[in-house]
Design a protein around this motif. Structure first.
Motif, short mmCIF file in Angstrom:
data_model
loop_
_atom_site.label_atom_id
_atom_site.label_comp_id
_atom_site.label_asym_id
_atom_site.label_seq_id
_atom_site.Cartn_x
_atom_site.Cartn_y
_atom_site.Cartn_z
N ARG A 28 29.79 -11.24 35.53
CA ARG A 28 29.09 -10.38 34.57
C ARG A 28 27.62 -10.27 34.96
O ARG A 28 27.01 -11.27 35.38
CB ARG A 28 29.20 -10.94 33.16
CG ARG A 28 30.64 -11.04 32.66
CD ARG A 28 30.76 -11.68 31.29
NE ARG A 28 30.23 -13.02 31.16
CZ ARG A 28 30.82 -14.14 31.62
NH1 ARG A 28 31.96 -14.06 32.27
NH2 ARG A 28 30.26 -15.33 31.42
N ASP A 30 23.99 -8.99 33.25
CA ASP A 30 23.37 -8.50 32.02
C ASP A 30 22.31 -7.47 32.35
O ASP A 30 22.03 -7.19 33.53
CB ASP A 30 22.86 -9.64 31.15
CG ASP A 30 21.64 -10.36 31.72
OD1 ASP A 30 20.98 -9.83 32.64
OD2 ASP A 30 21.35 -11.47 31.23
N ASP A 31 21.71 -6.89 31.33
CA ASP A 31 20.71 -5.83 31.50
C ASP A 31 19.50 -6.27 32.30
O ASP A 31 18.84 -5.46 32.95
CB ASP A 31 20.27 -5.30 30.13
CG ASP A 31 21.38 -4.57 29.40
OD1 ASP A 31 22.33 -4.11 30.08
OD2 ASP A 31 21.30 -4.45 28.16
N GLY A 32 19.20 -7.57 32.28
CA GLY A 32 18.06 -8.09 33.03
C GLY A 32 18.40 -8.47 34.47
O GLY A 32 17.55 -8.97 35.20
#
Length: 154
Positions: A28, A30-32
């Motif tokens: 996965r 994440d947005d960062g």
């Protein structure tokens, strides 16, 4: 990112990747840009997990990704059913007899014979329940006399 992690080789069975072996569960981002990777050991206490974790971090670092968590997921437990068809073929091609289907529920699978990965003969016998790693057993072929590892079905 999954492609990068999926290409990491298993340190004890370098003829297969962690994806082919079914160890890689999820990747996965994440947005960062932080990457989280879930892996499942072939058995509890597998000594290769630290090496696999380091190899995943190294592979991602080569792509400039340094914010990584590699998590060990124990449930559901790994099963030899998770080995991909190309993973089974790679094991066979490199002289390691791939496992048969795992036992589920109240069914107990018995390994009466394992086909020799060298000559294909079913006339084999187990020499030792423990092979070069704890997840493999040592077998020998009565036809060609060659020893070989057999990955245990779990």
């Amino acid at each position: 990112m999954r492609e990068v992690v999926a290409a990491v080789q298993d340190p004890e069975l370098p003829v297969v990747t962690i994806e082919q072996l079914g160890i890689l569960r999820d990747v996965r981002v994440d947005d960062g840009g932080h990457v989280t990777v879930d892996i499942t050991p072939t058995y509890s206490g597998c000594p290769a997990m630290d090496a696999i974790r380091a190899d995943i971090e190294s592979a991602l670092a080569e792509y400039g990704i340094h914010s990584v968590d590699v998590l060990t997921v124990l449930a559901p437990a790994w099963t030899t059913d998770w080995i991909t068809p190309d993973g089974r073929a790679a094991l066979q091609d490199h002289g390691i007899a791939p496992p048969g289907p795992a036992a589920h529920g109240t069914v107990t699978a018995l390994t009466l014979s394992v086909r020799c990965p060298h000559c294909g003969s079913p006339d084999t016998r187990e020499l030792s329940r423990f092979g070069s790693t704890a997840c493999k057993a040592l077998w020998v072929c009565r036809s060609c006399q060659e020893p070989f590892d057999h990955m245990k079905a779990l």
